[in-house]
Design a protein around this motif. Structure first.
Motif, short mmCIF file in Angstrom:
data_model
loop_
_atom_site.label_atom_id
_atom_site.label_comp_id
_atom_site.label_asym_id
_atom_site.label_seq_id
_atom_site.Cartn_x
_atom_site.Cartn_y
_atom_site.Cartn_z
N UNK A 150 0.84 -1.20 0.00
CA UNK A 150 0.00 0.00 0.00
C UNK A 150 0.88 1.26 0.00
N UNK A 151 1.91 1.26 0.82
CA UNK A 151 2.81 2.42 0.85
C UNK A 151 3.49 2.64 -0.49
N UNK A 152 3.96 1.56 -1.10
CA UNK A 152 4.61 1.69 -2.41
C UNK A 152 3.62 2.12 -3.48
N UNK A 153 2.41 1.59 -3.42
CA UNK A 153 1.36 1.94 -4.38
C UNK A 153 1.14 3.45 -4.40
N UNK A 158 2.08 9.03 -6.46
CA UNK A 158 2.49 10.42 -6.32
C UNK A 158 3.67 10.77 -7.22
N UNK A 159 4.64 9.87 -7.28
CA UNK A 159 5.80 10.10 -8.14
C UNK A 159 5.39 10.21 -9.61
N UNK A 160 4.53 9.31 -10.03
CA UNK A 160 4.07 9.32 -11.42
C UNK A 160 3.26 10.58 -11.71
N UNK A 179 12.76 5.77 -6.13
CA UNK A 179 12.09 4.47 -6.05
C UNK A 179 12.86 3.54 -5.12
N UNK A 180 14.18 3.53 -5.23
CA UNK A 180 14.99 2.71 -4.33
C UNK A 180 14.75 3.12 -2.88
#
Length: 189
Positions: A150-153, A158-160, A179-180
């Protein structure tokens, strides 16, 4: 309704182009027909109404933006932070390569705030997508729990969003490094 699947897909693809370029207000059957290069009235023969078109656009965008992990070069790595990072990078670059699709999805999200039926359909699609990510993560055995996904999603979303709408906000940052860091920090390592 007419049942030519290839024509329907071409019309949905044209609708994605119109939506990304002109926004939801510019998405009309006439605009879709013009973008697809088909006779006037064609789109209205394929979609019951504008809501039907919007729903089919949303479903089609998600299919196009989905990343097949098997196609990722690093997919042969064992479950690890490195594999998870490479999957996130592949997802980022895959979506960045389809700027139009992602911008159309953003327009759909905005339009959903004004259309309860679209909001319900988009909520189901996005929720299903999130759950597929959670389940896929469990199946791969990569490190981290459901909350990691969920956190990565949402970090990736947001980054995209920044990258595809106002990329200068990120000037001075390397997206792959971000991303890393997302992966490392979401794993607590």
């Amino acid at each position: 309704m007419v049942q030519n699947p290839e024509r329907r897909i071409a019309l949905v693809d044209a609708a994605i182009e119109v939506l990304a370029r002109d926004g939801a207000r510019g998405l009309t059957f006439r605009a879709v027909d013009a973008e697809a290069g088909v006779p006037k009235g064609t789109a209205s023969n394929y979609f019951a109404n504008r809501d039907d078109l919007l729903n089919q656009v949303g479903a089609h965008i998600h299919r196009k933006l989905a990343l097949d992990p098997v196609g990722v070069e690093a997919a042969q790595l064992p479950p690890s932070r490195e594999l998870l990072t490479e999957l996130m990078r592949a997802l980022y670059h895959h979506i960045s390569d389809d700027r139009t699709g992602w911008l159309a999805l953003l327009e759909l999200r905005l339009e959903a705030t004004r259309r309860p039926e679209l909001q319900a359909a988009l909520t189901r699609t996005l929720r299903d997508n999130l759950m597929l990510n959670v389940e896929g993560h469990r199946e791969t055995g990569n490190p981290g729990d459901d909350m990691t996904v969920v956190l990565l999603y949402y970090a990736m979303t947001g980054l995209i969003l920044e990258h595809l709408t106002v990329p200068e906000v990120l000037s001075g940052y390397d997206e792959d490094d971000l991303i890393d860091t997302f992966v490392t920090r979401s794993l607590g390592t």
